[in-house]
Design an enzyme around this catalytic site. Sequence first.
Site, short mmCIF file in Angstrom:
data_model
loop_
_atom_site.label_atom_id
_atom_site.label_comp_id
_atom_site.label_asym_id
_atom_site.label_seq_id
_atom_site.Cartn_x
_atom_site.Cartn_y
_atom_site.Cartn_z
N ARG A 59 -7.72 30.19 71.97
CA ARG A 59 -7.52 31.50 72.61
C ARG A 59 -6.09 31.68 73.08
NH1 ARG A 59 -12.76 29.93 73.74
NH2 ARG A 59 -12.13 28.85 75.63
N GLU A 96 -13.00 16.87 81.78
CA GLU A 96 -14.00 16.59 82.80
C GLU A 96 -15.01 15.56 82.27
OE1 GLU A 96 -15.26 20.32 84.20
OE2 GLU A 96 -16.12 19.51 86.04
P1 AMP Z 1 -8.74 22.16 81.19
O1 AMP Z 1 -8.03 21.20 80.30
O2 AMP Z 1 -9.87 21.55 81.94
O3 AMP Z 1 -7.78 22.94 82.09
O4 AMP Z 1 -9.47 23.24 80.23
C1 AMP Z 1 -8.78 24.34 79.75
C2 AMP Z 1 -9.21 24.66 78.35
O5 AMP Z 1 -10.63 24.66 78.22
C3 AMP Z 1 -8.73 26.05 77.96
O6 AMP Z 1 -8.28 26.00 76.62
C4 AMP Z 1 -9.95 26.94 78.12
O7 AMP Z 1 -10.02 27.86 77.06
C5 AMP Z 1 -11.15 25.99 78.11
N1 AMP Z 1 -12.05 26.19 79.25
C6 AMP Z 1 -12.30 25.29 80.24
N2 AMP Z 1 -13.20 25.75 81.11
C7 AMP Z 1 -13.52 27.01 80.70
C8 AMP Z 1 -14.38 28.03 81.21
N3 AMP Z 1 -15.10 27.88 82.33
N4 AMP Z 1 -14.46 29.20 80.53
C9 AMP Z 1 -13.72 29.37 79.40
N5 AMP Z 1 -12.90 28.45 78.87
C10 AMP Z 1 -12.79 27.28 79.50
#
Ligand code: AMP
Length: 171
Positions: A59, A96
């Site tokens: 995205r 996570e």
């Molecule tokens: P992080 O590495 O945990 O910051 O996760 C970010 C990535 O995971 C981004 O590319 C987001 O598109 C996706 N992502 C994580 N959590 C969500 C969520 N609750 N809703 C949509 N996309 C998420």
Amino acid sequence: MDQIASLIRDIPDFPKPGIIFKDITPLLADAAAMASVTQALAEPYRNAGITRIAGIESRGFIFGSLLAAELGCGFVPLRKPGKLPWRCRRRDYTLEYGTASLEIHEDAVGPADRVVIVDDLLATGGTMAAAATLVAEGGAQVLGLSCVIELTFLDGLRLLQHPFHALLRYP
Ligand code: AMP
């Protein structure tokens, strides 16, 4: 920003139980709102001499491409492993639950580049931190990190070492 927030839909328990997925597809379908998002993402970086926007699969490609066109600079894809056809550098990082990786073409950025990295959403910050490391390892200057959405309760900012901008913060 209220108008933009109204176009982001919460999907409980997707892709797994306990996750509230922020669905941006209603936002993508609204041309006026997407124009506003593009303007807001560009605002901190007008006249900043940005040479590349690096977008995170998938995205981040959408918002990053629009931002690159708005700022009149090039676009660099940061992709999941095995997708880029040329020689790559790779960064593994912790999510996570489990691990993930991002790759960049080894000639995608260099010391002359001033780069902003774009994704749709910051959660735990691992993805954005890995992206920043990949771009910095290429010798480029990382001017900033931008997302449409920040999930503040996950404190992803603690992993980031460059200026960060989000258009919407939850909760
Ligand atoms: P992080 O590495 O945990 O910051 O996760 C970010 C990535 O995971 C981004 O590319 C987001 O598109 C996706 N992502 C994580 N959590 C969500 C969520 N609750 N809703 C949509 N996309 C998420």
